[in-house]
Design an enzyme around this catalytic site. Structure first.
Site, PDB file in Angstrom:
ATOM      1  N   LYS A 120       4.886  10.993   5.519  1.00  0.00           N
ATOM      2  CA  LYS A 120       4.693   9.800   4.695  1.00  0.00           C
ATOM      3  C   LYS A 120       3.369   9.161   5.097  1.00  0.00           C
ATOM      4  CE  LYS A 120       7.278   5.885   5.097  1.00  0.00           C
ATOM      5  NZ  LYS A 120       6.218   4.940   5.531  1.00  0.00           N
ATOM      6  N   GLU A 122       0.672   5.766   4.179  1.00  0.00           N
ATOM      7  CA  GLU A 122       0.507   4.471   3.518  1.00  0.00           C
ATOM      8  C   GLU A 122      -0.812   4.418   2.743  1.00  0.00           C
ATOM      9  OE1 GLU A 122       0.951   1.101   6.126  1.00  0.00           O
ATOM     10  OE2 GLU A 122       2.884   1.795   6.888  1.00  0.00           O
ATOM     11  N   GLU A 189       7.565  -0.830  -0.988  1.00  0.00           N
ATOM     12  CA  GLU A 189       8.084  -1.815  -0.024  1.00  0.00           C
ATOM     13  C   GLU A 189       7.607  -3.217  -0.378  1.00  0.00           C
ATOM     14  OE1 GLU A 189       7.429  -0.915   4.120  1.00  0.00           O
ATOM     15  OE2 GLU A 189       8.214  -2.865   4.753  1.00  0.00           O
TER      16      GLU A 189
END
Ligand code: KIV
Length: 280
Positions: A120, A122, A189
């Protein structure tokens, strides 16, 4: 996915298939072997070795100090405990932002040395060259947009993102660009529910929400939050599905009492006399 101990391992293409079938994807974080085993055995679809390991497991105030070596250490521990769930591990701060080739090499280490199934990462536009390269060489990538904790200082705190029309449009553009670069899923998020719903409806790949409302294709929470073990603070989006913090304090106090009063260990928890020492 249906909970069945004999069910085969969850793979990256299952994420797309689940979105196509309208099946919600379940994901929790884990950072160690024992917790990963418990969560996996309960039938979760995916486990995230998040860089939140820095906050909730190592005691840092942000995720920024987390290193590649720490991520690899925790990813290996989690992978040893998982049979079925897809394991995704975070690329930590500064392991991918400086140089796209270094990003690809670090992503490769997460799979090769850590044993994870996917990474993952960002960010939006800035990570696209690295994401494209990773996907081309066979590294599955999950994106992460919105309140990306590695940018906490830029945001001035852990604040909900994409609150203006302009910021929501930029978020959607980043999400579409990540999908186009080959990401198989995107964590959203800390964004308003209607923004997450719009992004989810525009993507072929599934969105995994955390503080992004009910319309996402799946949900992720930090395991210590969901289990009521991390009690320093509780964001609005966290639901505690258990009160393990309270239970741990109760159990430890009972243990201390037993030791202090001489009621533990008793005969049941002690080995017998010399001639019976082969008993287990
Ligand atoms: O590190 C983490 O736990 C995460 C989740 C909050 C999505 O990135």
């Amino acid at each position: 996915m249906e909970v069945d101990a004999a069910t085969r391992k969850v793979r990256v293409p299952d994420f797309l298939a689940m979105k196509a079938r309208g099946e919600r994807i379940t994901m929790l974080t884990a950072y160690d072997y024992t917790m990963a085993r418990l969560i996996d055995a309960a039938g979760i679809d995916a486990i995230l070795v998040g860089d939140s390991v820095g906050n909730v497991h190592l005691g840092y105030s942000t995720t920024l100090p987390v290193t590649m070596e720490e991520m690899l250490h925790h990813t290996r521990a989690v992978c040893r405990g998982v049979r079925r769930a897809l394991v995704v591990a975070d690329l930590p701060f500064l392991s991918f932002q400086v140089d796209p080739l270094e990003a690809v090499r670090n992503a490769g280490r997460i799979l090769k040395e850590g044993g994870a199934d996917a990474v993952k990462i960002e960010g939006g536009q800035i990570v696209l060259p690295a994401v494209r390269h990773m996907v081309q060489i066979g590294i599955p990538v999950m994106g992460h947009l919105g309140l990306t904790p590695q940018s906490v200082h830029k945001f001035g705190g852990f604040r909900v993102q994409a609150r203006s029309r302009e910021a929501a449009k930029a978020l959607l553009e980043d999400a579409l660009a990540l999908e186009d670069a080959g990401a198989f899923s995107i964590v959203l998020e800390g964004v308003p529910s209607d923004v997450a719903a719009e992004v989810t409806s525009q993507l072929r790949i599934p969105t995994i929400g955390i503080g992004a409302g009910p319309a996402c294709d799946g949900q992720v929470l930090v395991c210590y939050d969901a289990l009521g073990m991390f009690e320093d603070f509780k964001p609005k989006f966290v639901k505690r599905f258990a009160k393990l913090g309270e239970e741990i304090r109760r159990a430890v106090a009972e243990y201390c009492k037993g030791v202090r009063e001489g009621t533990f260990p008793d005969l049941e928890h002690s080995y017998g006399p010399l001639e019976k020492t082969e008993e287990k």
